[in-house]
Design a protein around this motif. Structure first.
Motif, PDB file in Angstrom:
ATOM      1  N   GLY A 159     -24.928 -51.259  16.318  1.00  0.00           N
ATOM      2  CA  GLY A 159     -24.826 -49.959  16.974  1.00  0.00           C
ATOM      3  C   GLY A 159     -24.089 -50.125  18.081  1.00  0.00           C
ATOM      4  O   GLY A 159     -23.404 -50.467  18.684  1.00  0.00           O
ATOM      5  N   GLY A 160     -24.510 -49.011  18.953  1.00  0.00           N
ATOM      6  CA  GLY A 160     -23.569 -48.921  20.213  1.00  0.00           C
ATOM      7  C   GLY A 160     -22.515 -48.496  20.527  1.00  0.00           C
ATOM      8  O   GLY A 160     -22.044 -47.584  18.832  1.00  0.00           O
ATOM      9  N   GLU A 161     -21.777 -49.254  20.950  1.00  0.00           N
ATOM     10  CA  GLU A 161     -20.193 -49.338  21.674  1.00  0.00           C
ATOM     11  C   GLU A 161     -19.729 -50.050  20.476  1.00  0.00           C
ATOM     12  O   GLU A 161     -18.823 -49.300  19.026  1.00  0.00           O
ATOM     13  CB  GLU A 161     -19.694 -49.791  22.430  1.00  0.00           C
ATOM     14  N   ALA A 162     -20.422 -50.563  19.304  1.00  0.00           N
ATOM     15  CA  ALA A 162     -19.973 -51.585  18.792  1.00  0.00           C
ATOM     16  C   ALA A 162     -19.354 -50.516  16.817  1.00  0.00           C
ATOM     17  O   ALA A 162     -19.006 -51.532  15.900  1.00  0.00           O
ATOM     18  CB  ALA A 162     -20.282 -52.448  17.527  1.00  0.00           C
ATOM     19  N   ALA A 163     -20.845 -49.686  16.923  1.00  0.00           N
ATOM     20  CA  ALA A 163     -21.158 -48.750  16.345  1.00  0.00           C
ATOM     21  C   ALA A 163     -19.856 -48.860  15.250  1.00  0.00           C
ATOM     22  O   ALA A 163     -18.403 -47.843  15.974  1.00  0.00           O
ATOM     23  CB  ALA A 163     -22.160 -47.556  15.993  1.00  0.00           C
ATOM     24  N   MET A 164     -20.197 -48.880  13.527  1.00  0.00           N
ATOM     25  CA  MET A 164     -18.643 -48.643  12.518  1.00  0.00           C
ATOM     26  C   MET A 164     -18.594 -46.962  13.172  1.00  0.00           C
ATOM     27  O   MET A 164     -19.098 -46.177  12.802  1.00  0.00           O
ATOM     28  CB  MET A 164     -18.990 -48.555  11.515  1.00  0.00           C
ATOM     29  N   THR A 165     -17.433 -46.156  13.168  1.00  0.00           N
ATOM     30  CA  THR A 165     -16.865 -45.287  13.299  1.00  0.00           C
ATOM     31  C   THR A 165     -16.110 -44.795  12.103  1.00  0.00           C
ATOM     32  O   THR A 165     -15.578 -43.983  12.078  1.00  0.00           O
ATOM     33  CB  THR A 165     -16.524 -45.042  15.040  1.00  0.00           C
ATOM     34  N   ARG A 166     -14.831 -45.887  11.699  1.00  0.00           N
ATOM     35  CA  ARG A 166     -14.049 -45.625  10.201  1.00  0.00           C
ATOM     36  C   ARG A 166     -14.319 -47.226   9.511  1.00  0.00           C
ATOM     37  O   ARG A 166     -14.666 -48.199  10.154  1.00  0.00           O
ATOM     38  CB  ARG A 166     -13.344 -45.244  10.555  1.00  0.00           C
ATOM     39  N   LEU A 167     -14.109 -47.145   8.461  1.00  0.00           N
ATOM     40  CA  LEU A 167     -13.851 -48.332   7.446  1.00  0.00           C
ATOM     41  C   LEU A 167     -12.604 -48.614   6.967  1.00  0.00           C
ATOM     42  O   LEU A 167     -12.700 -47.440   5.987  1.00  0.00           O
ATOM     43  CB  LEU A 167     -15.201 -49.005   6.973  1.00  0.00           C
ATOM     44  N   SER A 168     -12.145 -49.809   6.513  1.00  0.00           N
ATOM     45  CA  SER A 168     -10.143 -49.204   6.374  1.00  0.00           C
ATOM     46  C   SER A 168     -11.318 -50.646   5.048  1.00  0.00           C
ATOM     47  O   SER A 168     -11.061 -51.826   5.930  1.00  0.00           O
ATOM     48  CB  SER A 168      -9.683 -49.897   7.259  1.00  0.00           C
ATOM     49  N   VAL A 169     -10.058 -50.797   3.375  1.00  0.00           N
ATOM     50  CA  VAL A 169     -10.323 -51.558   3.020  1.00  0.00           C
ATOM     51  C   VAL A 169      -9.414 -51.929   2.184  1.00  0.00           C
ATOM     52  O   VAL A 169      -8.709 -50.724   1.788  1.00  0.00           O
ATOM     53  CB  VAL A 169     -11.815 -52.158   2.266  1.00  0.00           C
ATOM     54  N   ILE A 170      -8.388 -52.808   2.315  1.00  0.00           N
ATOM     55  CA  ILE A 170      -7.484 -52.727   0.709  1.00  0.00           C
ATOM     56  C   ILE A 170      -7.369 -53.662   0.251  1.00  0.00           C
ATOM     57  O   ILE A 170      -8.385 -54.746  -0.256  1.00  0.00           O
ATOM     58  CB  ILE A 170      -5.806 -53.329   1.302  1.00  0.00           C
ATOM     59  N   VAL A 171      -8.087 -53.699  -1.361  1.00  0.00           N
ATOM     60  CA  VAL A 171      -7.992 -54.406  -2.720  1.00  0.00           C
ATOM     61  C   VAL A 171      -6.770 -54.420  -3.428  1.00  0.00           C
ATOM     62  O   VAL A 171      -6.471 -53.634  -3.213  1.00  0.00           O
ATOM     63  CB  VAL A 171      -9.045 -53.408  -3.265  1.00  0.00           C
ATOM     64  N   ARG A 172      -6.956 -55.273  -4.678  1.00  0.00           N
ATOM     65  CA  ARG A 172      -6.212 -55.132  -5.402  1.00  0.00           C
ATOM     66  C   ARG A 172      -5.755 -53.894  -6.881  1.00  0.00           C
ATOM     67  O   ARG A 172      -4.840 -54.697  -7.678  1.00  0.00           O
ATOM     68  CB  ARG A 172      -5.483 -56.708  -5.648  1.00  0.00           C
ATOM     69  N   GLU A 173      -7.345 -54.520  -7.022  1.00  0.00           N
ATOM     70  CA  GLU A 173      -7.252 -53.939  -8.682  1.00  0.00           C
ATOM     71  C   GLU A 173      -8.508 -52.750  -8.140  1.00  0.00           C
ATOM     72  O   GLU A 173      -9.424 -53.018  -7.587  1.00  0.00           O
ATOM     73  CB  GLU A 173      -8.105 -55.468  -9.501  1.00  0.00           C
ATOM     74  N   PRO A 174      -8.080 -51.305  -9.273  1.00  0.00           N
ATOM     75  CA  PRO A 174      -9.497 -50.697  -9.244  1.00  0.00           C
ATOM     76  C   PRO A 174     -10.760 -50.890  -9.732  1.00  0.00           C
ATOM     77  O   PRO A 174     -11.977 -50.684  -9.267  1.00  0.00           O
ATOM     78  CB  PRO A 174      -8.593 -49.948 -10.335  1.00  0.00           C
ATOM     79  N   GLU A 175     -10.427 -52.252 -10.244  1.00  0.00           N
ATOM     80  CA  GLU A 175     -12.357 -52.644 -10.244  1.00  0.00           C
ATOM     81  C   GLU A 175     -12.873 -53.414  -9.235  1.00  0.00           C
ATOM     82  O   GLU A 175     -14.115 -53.415  -9.272  1.00  0.00           O
ATOM     83  CB  GLU A 175     -12.645 -54.264 -11.525  1.00  0.00           C
ATOM     84  N   ILE A 176     -12.573 -53.535  -8.102  1.00  0.00           N
ATOM     85  CA  ILE A 176     -12.525 -53.908  -6.455  1.00  0.00           C
ATOM     86  C   ILE A 176     -12.876 -53.005  -5.706  1.00  0.00           C
ATOM     87  O   ILE A 176     -14.037 -52.941  -4.901  1.00  0.00           O
ATOM     88  CB  ILE A 176     -11.755 -55.176  -5.866  1.00  0.00           C
ATOM     89  N   ALA A 177     -12.078 -51.703  -5.897  1.00  0.00           N
ATOM     90  CA  ALA A 177     -12.181 -50.504  -5.252  1.00  0.00           C
ATOM     91  C   ALA A 177     -13.135 -50.068  -5.723  1.00  0.00           C
ATOM     92  O   ALA A 177     -13.962 -49.690  -5.322  1.00  0.00           O
ATOM     93  CB  ALA A 177     -11.193 -49.722  -5.715  1.00  0.00           C
ATOM     94  N   ASP A 178     -13.969 -49.679  -7.148  1.00  0.00           N
ATOM     95  CA  ASP A 178     -15.698 -49.141  -7.371  1.00  0.00           C
ATOM     96  C   ASP A 178     -16.341 -49.632  -6.977  1.00  0.00           C
ATOM     97  O   ASP A 178     -17.036 -49.555  -6.609  1.00  0.00           O
ATOM     98  CB  ASP A 178     -15.797 -49.167  -8.708  1.00  0.00           C
ATOM     99  N   CYS A 179     -16.475 -51.246  -6.815  1.00  0.00           N
ATOM    100  CA  CYS A 179     -17.358 -52.262  -6.086  1.00  0.00           C
ATOM    101  C   CYS A 179     -17.396 -51.543  -4.979  1.00  0.00           C
ATOM    102  O   CYS A 179     -18.523 -51.506  -4.276  1.00  0.00           O
ATOM    103  CB  CYS A 179     -16.920 -53.697  -6.543  1.00  0.00           C
TER     104      CYS A 179
END
Length: 247
Positions: free
Chosen positions: A45-65
């Motif tokens: 929370g506070g100043e460390a609270a998430m304002t954006r999440l970025s994820v890179i994956v190799r396969e659509p199966e992982i993206a679905d997860c």
């Protein structure tokens, strides 16, 4: 705070050792590596609270997860999800950080640590006054080719080396807490043809960024089948810690 997860590796060593699941979906203690990271990153929370999440994956199966995890965890921040096979770790890092504005924390998906360690690091980084960035480090070197971290008496990083030196107490834990200015250095490295994260980290020091080493206890990189049990022990010990109310 911007958070990022690099999960675009092939996981060839795990596959060769009989692990059929893609590395991000390996679940040492009943929860996949990638879901566990998303859950931990969504907790501050506070100043460390998430304002954006970025994820890179190799396969659509992982993206679905990833999508399912964000839904079940009620992640309210914008989520940038990239499905792409990248040529090197620095390109994955560049993809993850491409839309970040301001400070960010990025880690690789196979890095397992106690969640309290990450939460403490995120809080300290968000409210820091003593450094440009923090780098997660560990005294436990389980990698085949660890990146050794040299520090001065006050814990500031003086060098990243391939070989251990007298002042190398730690190894890199693969957790990068950096200001937006680091992305300028990243662009310069890419333009110069640099492709390895350890060379980027050295470039940060050469550019004059003041980086502090942040010890995170025992950290395991899940590269081999044997690492899964080591990761399970960290996670189960961490879970027991929270269940017993010893935070």
């Amino acid at each position: 705070m911007n958070y990022g997860i690099i999960a675009a590796g092939k996981g060839e060593r795990l596959t060769a050792e009989g692990i059929s699941l893609p590395k991000p979906l390996v679940a040492p203690a009943g929860e996949s590596l990638i879901r566990r990271l998303i859950r931990i990153m969504s907790m501050p929370g506070g100043e460390a609270a998430m304002t954006r999440l970025s994820v890179i994956v190799r396969e659509p199966e992982i993206a679905d997860c990833v999508t399912a995890a964000c839904r079940s965890l009620a992640v309210s921040a914008p989520v940038d999800l990239t499905v792409k096979a990248t040529a090197d770790s620095m390109l994955s890092f560049a993809e993850v950080t491409g839309r970040f504005e301001g400070d960010f924390i990025v880690t690789t998906v196979d890095t397992v640590f106690a969640q309290t360690e990450m939460l403490n690091l995120a809080e300290a980084f968000a409210s820091r006054t003593d450094a440009d960035g923090y780098m997660g480090v560990s005294e436990y070197a389980d990698d085949e080719k660890p990146l050794w971290v040299s520090t001065d008496a006050d814990g500031y990083i003086t060098a990243f080396t391939d070989e251990r030196r007298d002042d190398s107490r730690y190894v890199s834990a693969g957790v990068y807490c950096l200001p937006q200015a680091a992305l300028e250095c990243l662009a310069e490295c890419r333009a110069a043809g640099i492709t390895r994260m350890r060379h980027f980290q050295r470039a940060l020091l050469d550019k004059g960024l003041r980086l502090r080493a942040w010890p995170m206890g025992k950290v395991v990189d899940v590269d081999h089948a044997s690492d899964i049990d080591a990761a399970r022990q960290i996670i189960e010990s961490d879970n027991d810690h929270h269940q017993n109310g010893r935070d």
